[in-house]
Design a protein around this motif. Sequence first.
Motif, short mmCIF file in Angstrom:
data_model
loop_
_atom_site.label_atom_id
_atom_site.label_comp_id
_atom_site.label_asym_id
_atom_site.label_seq_id
_atom_site.Cartn_x
_atom_site.Cartn_y
_atom_site.Cartn_z
N LEU A 1 0.82 -1.22 0.00
CA LEU A 1 0.00 0.00 0.00
C LEU A 1 0.85 1.27 0.00
O LEU A 1 0.31 2.38 -0.10
N ALA A 2 2.18 1.09 0.12
CA ALA A 2 3.05 2.23 0.44
C ALA A 2 2.87 3.44 -0.48
O ALA A 2 2.83 4.58 -0.01
N ASP A 3 2.75 3.23 -1.79
CA ASP A 3 2.69 4.37 -2.71
C ASP A 3 1.26 4.85 -2.96
O ASP A 3 1.04 5.74 -3.79
N LEU A 4 0.27 4.26 -2.28
CA LEU A 4 -1.13 4.66 -2.51
C LEU A 4 -1.53 5.73 -1.51
O LEU A 4 -0.97 5.82 -0.41
N GLU A 5 -2.50 6.52 -1.88
CA GLU A 5 -2.95 7.61 -0.99
C GLU A 5 -4.27 7.28 -0.32
O GLU A 5 -4.52 7.71 0.79
N ILE A 6 -5.14 6.56 -1.03
CA ILE A 6 -6.46 6.24 -0.47
C ILE A 6 -6.71 4.75 -0.68
O ILE A 6 -6.56 4.24 -1.79
N VAL A 7 -7.07 4.07 0.40
CA VAL A 7 -7.28 2.61 0.31
C VAL A 7 -8.68 2.26 0.80
O VAL A 7 -9.13 2.76 1.84
N TYR A 8 -9.35 1.42 0.02
CA TYR A 8 -10.67 0.89 0.37
C TYR A 8 -10.49 -0.58 0.75
O TYR A 8 -10.01 -1.37 -0.07
N ALA A 9 -10.87 -0.93 1.98
CA ALA A 9 -10.76 -2.33 2.42
C ALA A 9 -12.12 -3.00 2.23
O ALA A 9 -13.13 -2.51 2.74
N THR A 10 -12.15 -4.10 1.49
CA THR A 10 -13.43 -4.78 1.26
C THR A 10 -13.60 -5.90 2.30
O THR A 10 -12.67 -6.67 2.55
N THR A 11 -14.77 -5.94 2.90
CA THR A 11 -15.02 -6.98 3.91
C THR A 11 -16.47 -7.46 3.81
O THR A 11 -17.36 -6.72 3.42
N ALA A 12 -16.65 -8.72 4.16
CA ALA A 12 -17.99 -9.29 4.20
C ALA A 12 -18.60 -9.11 5.58
O ALA A 12 -19.80 -9.22 5.76
N ARG A 13 -17.74 -8.83 6.57
CA ARG A 13 -18.21 -8.75 7.96
C ARG A 13 -18.10 -7.33 8.47
O ARG A 13 -17.11 -6.64 8.21
N ARG A 14 -19.10 -6.88 9.25
CA ARG A 14 -19.06 -5.55 9.87
C ARG A 14 -18.02 -5.57 10.99
O ARG A 14 -17.93 -6.51 11.77
#
Length: 276
Positions: free
Chosen positions: A90-103
């Motif tokens: 993730l180092a060079d990214l600015e915005i990350v979306y984490a996908t999950t099936a669980r709250r």
Amino acid sequence: MTSTQSTSRADKGRLPATAATHAPSVILVEPQLAENIGTTARAMMNCGLSDLRLVDPKEDWLSERALAASSGAERVLERARRFLTTEAALADLEIVYATTARRREMIKPVMTARAAAAQMRDEIGAGRRVGLLFGRERSGLTNHEVALANVVVEVPLNPEHSSLNLAQAVLIVGYEWFQAGYDGPQSVVTYNRTRPADKETLEGMFQHLEEELIICGFLRNDDKRPSMVINIRNMLQRAELTEQEVRTLRGIVKELRYGRRPDRPKRQPNNHIDDD
Ligand code: SAH
């Protein structure tokens, strides 16, 4: 690249070097099965995504099983990069979306894939580098990994059975990404060699039909006639007839009137009746 990243096995010549900056990167954390890596590559290619990052994959992403499962998306696999840790991926990214099936019990915005896609379009349009993080087949992402992201993405599904296969999750999120940028038609009618009838052609058909319906007695009731004529016209307007269909209908009306009778009018060049 930092020293925690291993070198790329990519063939850099095959995709435009800028592709990754115009679409989100896809990061798979410890994918277990080569087939899932292959089908992820296929889903990415379907959706115009090209930058695949693999955090400590458990099987070879260039194995025969992965390549076969990618079904033509080999170049995504060939360009894929392996990282030793999620942080490095993730180092060079600015915005990350984490996908999950669980709250998760975390104070973090949770978005649908659709809302996230629209937001990612805006962010990427503004030059931000965006990534989509996906978890392990068996156990998903750890809370620590989710905490590395800015936003959580949950694909809303049957609450009793919401966990998707890894590549299917990539496909759905990728699909929403692609749709958010799609401005083509939502439905198309193919007319082949004909075209929709214009209003003049329809008017000619309505008058022809109404004359014949008066002659045969169907419109004999003067009081009811205006509303019946309007009903017939509305019914046929809804059919969105083509020129060819108007000719066919007029041919039917003529045939019903005259059949093979001797007083049948002769075919005229400017009143062409086509019955194919
Ligand atoms: N058993 C795991 C699910 C793993 S599915 C668990 O309970 O967390 C593999 C990955 O697909 C998940 O880590 C997530 O990245 C993605 N995924 C699966 N279903 C999803 C959903 N409904 N919404 C968003 N992502 C999903």
